[in-house]
Design an enzyme around this catalytic site. Sequence first.
Site, PDB file in Angstrom:
ATOM      1  N   ASP A 119       0.872  -1.168   0.000  1.00  0.00           N
ATOM      2  CA  ASP A 119       0.000   0.000   0.000  1.00  0.00           C
ATOM      3  C   ASP A 119       0.919   1.231   0.000  1.00  0.00           C
ATOM      4  OD1 ASP A 119      -2.285   1.680   0.722  1.00  0.00           O
ATOM      5  OD2 ASP A 119      -1.397   1.706   2.720  1.00  0.00           O
ATOM      6  N   ASP A 121       0.058   5.172   1.018  1.00  0.00           N
ATOM      7  CA  ASP A 121      -0.047   6.120   2.131  1.00  0.00           C
ATOM      8  C   ASP A 121      -0.083   5.400   3.480  1.00  0.00           C
ATOM      9  OD1 ASP A 121      -0.536   8.979   0.984  1.00  0.00           O
ATOM     10  OD2 ASP A 121      -1.683   7.616  -0.269  1.00  0.00           O
ATOM     11  N   ASP A 311      -1.953  -0.253   5.748  1.00  0.00           N
ATOM     12  CA  ASP A 311      -2.278   0.363   7.040  1.00  0.00           C
ATOM     13  C   ASP A 311      -3.754   0.684   7.203  1.00  0.00           C
ATOM     14  OD1 ASP A 311      -2.296   2.426   5.074  1.00  0.00           O
ATOM     15  OD2 ASP A 311      -2.286   3.894   6.714  1.00  0.00           O
TER      16      ASP A 311
HETATM   17  O1  LIG Z   1      -4.536   3.059  -0.330  1.00  0.00           O
HETATM   18  P1  LIG Z   1      -3.640   4.163   0.101  1.00  0.00           P
HETATM   19  O2  LIG Z   1      -2.434   4.309  -0.767  1.00  0.00           O
HETATM   20  O3  LIG Z   1      -3.294   4.089   1.559  1.00  0.00           O
HETATM   21  O4  LIG Z   1      -4.535   5.482  -0.103  1.00  0.00           O
HETATM   22  C1  LIG Z   1      -5.583   5.791   0.794  1.00  0.00           C
HETATM   23  C2  LIG Z   1      -5.759   7.295   0.818  1.00  0.00           C
HETATM   24  O5  LIG Z   1      -4.440   7.819   1.017  1.00  0.00           O
HETATM   25  C3  LIG Z   1      -4.282   9.234   0.966  1.00  0.00           C
HETATM   26  O6  LIG Z   1      -4.867   9.800   2.122  1.00  0.00           O
HETATM   27  C4  LIG Z   1      -4.204   9.452   3.319  1.00  0.00           C
HETATM   28  O7  LIG Z   1      -2.855   9.992   3.294  1.00  0.00           O
HETATM   29  C5  LIG Z   1      -2.813  11.447   3.251  1.00  0.00           C
HETATM   30  C6  LIG Z   1      -1.347  11.852   3.141  1.00  0.00           C
HETATM   31  O8  LIG Z   1      -0.589  11.330   4.176  1.00  0.00           O
HETATM   32  C7  LIG Z   1      -3.492  12.016   4.500  1.00  0.00           C
HETATM   33  O9  LIG Z   1      -3.487  13.440   4.460  1.00  0.00           O
HETATM   34  C8  LIG Z   1      -4.936  11.504   4.573  1.00  0.00           C
HETATM   35  O10 LIG Z   1      -5.542  11.931   5.762  1.00  0.00           O
HETATM   36  C9  LIG Z   1      -4.971   9.973   4.521  1.00  0.00           C
HETATM   37  O11 LIG Z   1      -6.295   9.492   4.461  1.00  0.00           O
HETATM   38  C10 LIG Z   1      -4.877   9.767  -0.309  1.00  0.00           C
HETATM   39  O12 LIG Z   1      -4.757  11.170  -0.306  1.00  0.00           O
HETATM   40  C11 LIG Z   1      -6.303   9.318  -0.495  1.00  0.00           C
HETATM   41  O13 LIG Z   1      -6.797   9.776  -1.729  1.00  0.00           O
HETATM   42  C12 LIG Z   1      -6.332   7.800  -0.495  1.00  0.00           C
HETATM   43  O14 LIG Z   1      -7.684   7.372  -0.630  1.00  0.00           O
END
Ligand SMILES: O=P(O)(O)OC[C@H]1O[C@H](O[C@H]2O[C@H](CO)[C@@H](O)[C@H](O)[C@H]2O)[C@H](O)[C@@H](O)[C@@H]1O
Length: 394
Positions: A119, A121, A311
Amino acid sequence: MTNQNVVVADTNSGLNLAITVHVTNSSIFTTAAQKPPAAPGGYISISRKKLLKNLEINGGARINAWVDSMKASSPTHIKSTPSVNEEQSSWILHHPSALEMFEQIIDASKGKQIVMFLDYDGTLSPIVDDPDKAFMSKQMRATVRKLARFFPTAIVSGRCRDKVYNFVRLAELYYAGSHGMDIKGPAKGSKYKKGGDGVVFQAASEFLPMIDEVYEELVEKTKTTPGAKVENNKFCLSVHYRCVDEKKWSGLAQVVKSVLKEYPKLRLTQGRKVLEIRPTIKWDKGKALEFLLESLGFANCTDVFPVYIGDDRTDEDAFKVLRERGQGFGILVSKIPKDTSASYSLQEPTQASYGFLATSGGVETAALSRAVKGGVKSRGRIETVQIYPPLQEM
Ligand SMILES: O=P(O)(O)OC[C@H]1O[C@H](O[C@H]2O[C@H](CO)[C@@H](O)[C@H](O)[C@H]2O)[C@H](O)[C@@H](O)[C@@H]1O
């Protein structure tokens, strides 16, 4: 302690909130999850008054359920109390640290082809306030590059594929963006590349116009909520509330809900301080994992060992697939107990980096020892293991 399971279902949005109420002599805790939890975790201390309010099954309670679910994804609401600490220890017993279990994990993968699913983020990059600034470190990029030399490696993200590619910038990987709805194989430089232009798969193309329409609508309607940010992830959307004052969460949830009412073909899921809107099709990160294994020629293979590190709640679909297949395992990156189908845990992205180094280090050592002994031909199948010393900066 007595436990009582209550499910608050929002049929309009598709959000099912299961709350387990744990009553001890001194306190009440709830566990919020998208399905009834299999193991204890994610305990949030809330007041008796609020709990009772949440359990009223009426229109008001629906929004409360949303908001509590939003709070459940916020570690700032986890209180450290003796019973919470007790539950944390019990959780770690069920989901031991992948670093501590490293030797056992490597043992289980012996003679099998490891395939890595990562994954983005919160796994490869730390969680930050601005989603456009979620950069991965040079060190993390170097370790992923190294890992991909030994194993087929895929990034599986909720983000739009191009965006996650721009963060990772490794052409030799597979990328599954939009929660797996947009998959592309390595552009170059991978010995695991299949076919001419590589694998390309888009599960939800017909939803593109609808997603764009909802994006415009949400941008317009969330303008009045300071800190809210709508992100277009091509086949899905994210409404971020990390920077929104908690008092405004309920209003934001109402706005998203009112927009989605007009789009029954879209559903809502939740991530880390983000509401995620996506097509109702039966496709998720778990399906993407299966698709990629098949594309790599491991569909009915018994000696494949997929490892998925993630995560977020959306990563649970992939963890579940691994459990059902009885192959490989999932690793949840989390500092706090969460209901999960992952087998192991890591506390934070830097630990994942160390784990990768250790894994590829083990394989490198194995490859070297095979070269010396003239042993088994295939790389990526572990024979001997050497655990690297911990990194200085950790
Ligand atoms: O599947 P992932 O790669 O984990 O993506 C899930 C979401 O990740 C991002 O948002 C998350 O990370 C951001 C930066 O650290 C943070 O600001 C946010 O609060 C988290 O939810 C991404 O921006 C989303 O579009 C994804 O859905």
